[in-house]
Design a protein around this motif. Structure first.
Motif, PDB file in Angstrom:
ATOM      1  N   ASP A  65     -15.212  -2.542 -20.565  1.00 28.76           N
ATOM      2  CA  ASP A  65     -14.988  -1.120 -20.822  1.00 28.76           C
ATOM      3  C   ASP A  65     -14.836  -0.839 -22.310  1.00 28.76           C
ATOM      4  OD1 ASP A  65     -14.399   1.622 -19.984  1.00 28.76           O
ATOM      5  OD2 ASP A  65     -12.393   1.195 -20.732  1.00 28.76           O
ATOM      6  N   ASP A  66     -15.559   0.173 -22.766  1.00 25.65           N
ATOM      7  CA  ASP A  66     -15.523   0.547 -24.189  1.00 25.65           C
ATOM      8  C   ASP A  66     -14.382   1.519 -24.468  1.00 25.65           C
ATOM      9  OD1 ASP A  66     -17.655  -1.086 -24.621  1.00 25.65           O
ATOM     10  OD2 ASP A  66     -19.117   0.479 -25.019  1.00 25.65           O
ATOM     11  N   ASN A  67     -13.177   1.111 -24.074  1.00 25.76           N
ATOM     12  CA  ASN A  67     -11.961   1.879 -24.351  1.00 25.76           C
ATOM     13  C   ASN A  67     -12.092   3.330 -23.873  1.00 25.76           C
ATOM     14  OD1 ASN A  67      -9.314   1.996 -25.353  1.00 25.76           O
ATOM     15  ND2 ASN A  67      -9.963   2.794 -27.321  1.00 25.76           N
ATOM     16  N   SER A  68     -12.503   3.499 -22.617  1.00 28.05           N
ATOM     17  CA  SER A  68     -12.749   4.827 -22.059  1.00 28.05           C
ATOM     18  C   SER A  68     -11.502   5.698 -22.077  1.00 28.05           C
ATOM     19  CB  SER A  68     -13.234   4.701 -20.611  1.00 28.05           C
ATOM     20  OG  SER A  68     -14.417   3.954 -20.519  1.00 28.05           O
ATOM     21  N   PRO A  69     -11.635   6.947 -22.526  1.00 23.91           N
ATOM     22  CA  PRO A  69     -10.482   7.842 -22.520  1.00 23.91           C
ATOM     23  C   PRO A  69     -10.063   8.300 -21.133  1.00 23.91           C
ATOM     24  CG  PRO A  69     -12.445   8.992 -23.299  1.00 23.91           C
ATOM     25  CD  PRO A  69     -12.802   7.546 -23.202  1.00 23.91           C
ATOM     26  N   ASP A  70     -10.918   8.095 -20.125  1.00 26.94           N
ATOM     27  CA  ASP A  70     -10.561   8.540 -18.774  1.00 26.94           C
ATOM     28  C   ASP A  70      -9.737   7.517 -18.003  1.00 26.94           C
ATOM     29  OD1 ASP A  70     -12.416   6.584 -18.118  1.00 26.94           O
ATOM     30  OD2 ASP A  70     -13.385   7.790 -16.557  1.00 26.94           O
ATOM     31  N   GLY A  71      -9.378   6.399 -18.645  1.00 22.89           N
ATOM     32  CA  GLY A  71      -8.526   5.402 -17.995  1.00 22.89           C
ATOM     33  C   GLY A  71      -9.275   4.388 -17.157  1.00 22.89           C
ATOM     34  N   THR A  72     -10.569   4.165 -17.450  1.00 22.82           N
ATOM     35  CA  THR A  72     -11.343   3.189 -16.691  1.00 22.82           C
ATOM     36  C   THR A  72     -10.701   1.805 -16.731  1.00 22.82           C
ATOM     37  OG1 THR A  72     -13.422   4.373 -17.100  1.00 22.82           O
ATOM     38  CG2 THR A  72     -13.592   2.057 -16.506  1.00 22.82           C
ATOM     39  N   THR A  73     -10.229   1.399 -17.906  1.00 24.01           N
ATOM     40  CA  THR A  73      -9.595   0.083 -18.031  1.00 24.01           C
ATOM     41  C   THR A  73      -8.384  -0.024 -17.119  1.00 24.01           C
ATOM     42  OG1 THR A  73     -10.344  -0.307 -20.301  1.00 24.01           O
ATOM     43  CG2 THR A  73      -8.364  -1.462 -19.601  1.00 24.01           C
ATOM     44  N   GLU A  74      -7.535   0.997 -17.112  1.00 23.73           N
ATOM     45  CA  GLU A  74      -6.324   0.965 -16.293  1.00 23.73           C
ATOM     46  C   GLU A  74      -6.655   0.897 -14.799  1.00 23.73           C
ATOM     47  OE1 GLU A  74      -6.887   2.953 -18.818  1.00 23.73           O
ATOM     48  OE2 GLU A  74      -5.396   2.225 -20.250  1.00 23.73           O
ATOM     49  N   VAL A  75      -7.669   1.660 -14.387  1.00 22.51           N
ATOM     50  CA  VAL A  75      -8.085   1.632 -12.982  1.00 22.51           C
ATOM     51  C   VAL A  75      -8.585   0.246 -12.598  1.00 22.51           C
ATOM     52  CG1 VAL A  75      -9.808   2.501 -11.352  1.00 22.51           C
ATOM     53  CG2 VAL A  75      -8.612   4.100 -12.852  1.00 22.51           C
ATOM     54  N   ALA A  76      -9.423  -0.349 -13.453  1.00 25.76           N
ATOM     55  CA  ALA A  76      -9.963  -1.676 -13.169  1.00 25.76           C
ATOM     56  C   ALA A  76      -8.865  -2.730 -13.139  1.00 25.76           C
ATOM     57  CB  ALA A  76     -11.024  -2.042 -14.207  1.00 25.76           C
ATOM     58  N   ARG A  77      -7.900  -2.606 -14.041  1.00 28.73           N
ATOM     59  CA  ARG A  77      -6.801  -3.580 -14.064  1.00 28.73           C
ATOM     60  C   ARG A  77      -5.912  -3.448 -12.835  1.00 28.73           C
ATOM     61  NH1 ARG A  77      -5.309  -3.301 -20.500  1.00 28.73           N
ATOM     62  NH2 ARG A  77      -6.816  -4.892 -21.177  1.00 28.73           N
ATOM     63  N   LYS A  78      -5.759  -2.240 -12.340  1.00 26.37           N
ATOM     64  CA  LYS A  78      -4.960  -2.047 -11.131  1.00 26.37           C
ATOM     65  C   LYS A  78      -5.619  -2.745  -9.949  1.00 26.37           C
ATOM     66  CE  LYS A  78      -2.811   1.779 -10.792  1.00 26.37           C
ATOM     67  NZ  LYS A  78      -2.446   3.201 -10.619  1.00 26.37           N
ATOM     68  N   ILE A  79      -6.944  -2.681  -9.892  1.00 26.23           N
ATOM     69  CA  ILE A  79      -7.672  -3.402  -8.846  1.00 26.23           C
ATOM     70  C   ILE A  79      -7.505  -4.904  -9.031  1.00 26.23           C
ATOM     71  CG2 ILE A  79      -9.937  -3.808  -7.818  1.00 26.23           C
ATOM     72  CD1 ILE A  79     -10.801  -1.086  -8.865  1.00 26.23           C
ATOM     73  N   ALA A  80      -7.590  -5.362 -10.274  1.00 24.11           N
ATOM     74  CA  ALA A  80      -7.504  -6.796 -10.570  1.00 24.11           C
ATOM     75  C   ALA A  80      -6.154  -7.386 -10.186  1.00 24.11           C
ATOM     76  CB  ALA A  80      -7.777  -7.030 -12.060  1.00 24.11           C
ATOM     77  N   GLN A  81      -5.115  -6.563 -10.185  1.00 23.16           N
ATOM     78  CA  GLN A  81      -3.791  -7.051  -9.794  1.00 23.16           C
ATOM     79  C   GLN A  81      -3.756  -7.486  -8.337  1.00 23.16           C
ATOM     80  OE1 GLN A  81      -1.101  -3.865 -10.748  1.00 23.16           O
ATOM     81  NE2 GLN A  81      -1.310  -4.136 -12.960  1.00 23.16           N
ATOM     82  N   HIS A  82      -4.644  -6.923  -7.533  1.00 16.28           N
ATOM     83  CA  HIS A  82      -4.689  -7.257  -6.106  1.00 16.28           C
ATOM     84  C   HIS A  82      -5.912  -8.075  -5.741  1.00 16.28           C
ATOM     85  CE1 HIS A  82      -1.412  -4.382  -5.312  1.00 16.28           C
ATOM     86  NE2 HIS A  82      -2.018  -3.606  -6.193  1.00 16.28           N
ATOM     87  N   ASP A  83      -6.879  -8.161  -6.642  1.00 18.63           N
ATOM     88  CA  ASP A  83      -8.124  -8.845  -6.337  1.00 18.63           C
ATOM     89  C   ASP A  83      -8.515  -9.735  -7.516  1.00 18.63           C
ATOM     90  OD1 ASP A  83     -10.692  -9.662  -5.680  1.00 18.63           O
ATOM     91  OD2 ASP A  83     -11.296  -7.703  -4.906  1.00 18.63           O
ATOM     92  N   PRO A  84      -8.306 -11.047  -7.403  1.00 17.43           N
ATOM     93  CA  PRO A  84      -8.579 -11.966  -8.523  1.00 17.43           C
ATOM     94  C   PRO A  84     -10.054 -12.078  -8.871  1.00 17.43           C
ATOM     95  CG  PRO A  84      -8.057 -13.196  -6.532  1.00 17.43           C
ATOM     96  CD  PRO A  84      -7.773 -11.764  -6.224  1.00 17.43           C
TER      97      PRO A  84
END
Length: 386
Positions: A65-84
């Protein structure tokens, strides 16, 4: 194998499907690289689609993610917390699809890597077929093509973009001797070691990573194309704009001349060519207004510099793009560093301006004289790396 877990995402309202399939201690066989910018609404949906399409395959997805202002990184990381299987790379101070793809590929250890858009326009159900083709024979690269029998652009491209894509395909095939029917495709799968070997030759700028990959390989890759239908975007907006055309031509020229000069330099040159047109138009207008030539040439130079600054800021240095007050400071800096070029510009043009009929030749010669200095100075000072 773990059972599926549904997690509600607070930002999008979509359900994040988490069903880790990689057994403990076992690495992924396939890495799916997902370059993204402002795709927060699409990432949870795409993860669910990948989970369904890749059942029985040990896979991972790397969201770059290219530091998206819409929070793409945060959304993806939230998924990663439950899915390795989900990994996230957040890029700061760098932008561009090609660079994101390269970083994602180099971050993978899987023997096979796929690149696809995160906007849901690429058909994830084709991934198992692409993987099977790579594993079945000595194919190095499998491309999802809209141009082979059975493939279509569907509703994913407007008539204008489809027309432009056809022209771009033709230029790539003729100038670079690329045999791919759809070199503009952004959906492909490749053996990782092949992509990694070519990585030093690839440009981190631009949007056409497949074309760069194939042209850099100089015919050494064994390629197969599979048909697919390009879907219509459901969420978010396209990242492609009209300035990408210049970016594409920069890549074509760089590859055509054997990467002797960088894509960025060629992009700067293409913008400079457009600035030359602006310069001559402004010069002609000033002269028609009975302005003295030296003053007219100086004024035209600053008009062209202003045009060049904003085009370069949007295109050539999009990965270092200046905004707000930084853009204003950058413009003033651009004026300052190019002032030496302006002096050479005006001096040479004045020497050549012996006959009013040759105003265009004098103006062109003067503009060219400042070009090399402008590029070197602006790269070092105006758009310097932070």
């Amino acid at each position: 194998m773990s059972s599926a877990v549904g997690v509600a995402d607070g930002n999008t309202g979509a359900e994040i499907v988490s069903a880790p399939q990689i057994a403990a201690g076992k690495s992924a066989e396939l890495s799916v690289i997902l370059p993204s910018f402002n795709e927060a609404s699409n990432i949870p949906i795409l993860v669910g689609l990948l989970d369904e399409a890749l059942k029985g395959i040990d896979w991972e997805a790397i969201v770059v993610d290219d530091n998206s202002p819409d929070g793409t990184t945060e959304v993806a990381r939230k998924i990663a917390q439950h899915d390795p299987r989900i990994r996230v790379i957040r890029r700061i101070g760098r932008r561009g699809l090609s660079g994101a793809c390269i970083e994602g590929i180099l971050a993978s250890s899987a023997p096979y890597v796929a690149v696809m858009d995160a906007d849901l326009q690429h058909d994830e159900t084709l991934l198992p077929k692409m993987l099977a083709e790579l594993k079945a024979d000595d194919t190095d690269l499998v491309v999802a093509s809209r141009k082979v029998d059975g493939g279509t652009v569907g509703e994913g491209l407007s008539s204008i973009r489809a027309w432009g894509s056809n022209i771009a395909n033709g230029l790539a095939q003729k100038l670079l001797n690329v045999t791919l029917k759809d070199p503009m495709s952004g959906f492909f799968m490749v053996r990782r070691e092949k992509a990694e070997a070519l990585a030093p030759k690839l440009s981190p700028q631009g949007f056409k990573i497949l074309l760069d990959l194939v042209s850099s390989a100089n015919g050494t890759l064994k390629i197969k194309e599979l048909p697919f239908t390009f879907r219509e975007r459901q969420h978010g907006e396209s990242k492609l704009d009209t300035l990408v055309t210049l970016d594409y031509f920069g890549l074509l020229l760089a590859k055509y001349f054997g990467d002797v000069v960088s894509v960025r330099f060629l992009m700067f040159g293409l913008v400079g060519a457009s600035g030359l047109v602006v310069h001559l138009l402004a010069l002609r207008i000033f002269l028609l207004g009975d302005m003295e030539f030296n003053l007219a040439q100086t004024g035209a130079s600053f008009v062209a510099m202003t045009s060049n600054f904003f085009l370069n800021n949007q295109l050539t240095y999009r990965d270092r793009r200046l905004r707000g007050t930084q853009a204003l400071v950058g413009l003033l800096t651009f004026y300052a560093v190019c002032s030496v070029g302006v002096l050479a510009n005006v001096g040479v043009a004045n020497l050549m301006y012996a006959d009013p009929a040759y105003w265009w030749l004098a103006g062109t010669a003067g503009a060219i004289m400042g070009a090399v200095w402008n590029y070197a100075a602006s790269s070092a000072l105006t758009w310097r790396k932070s």
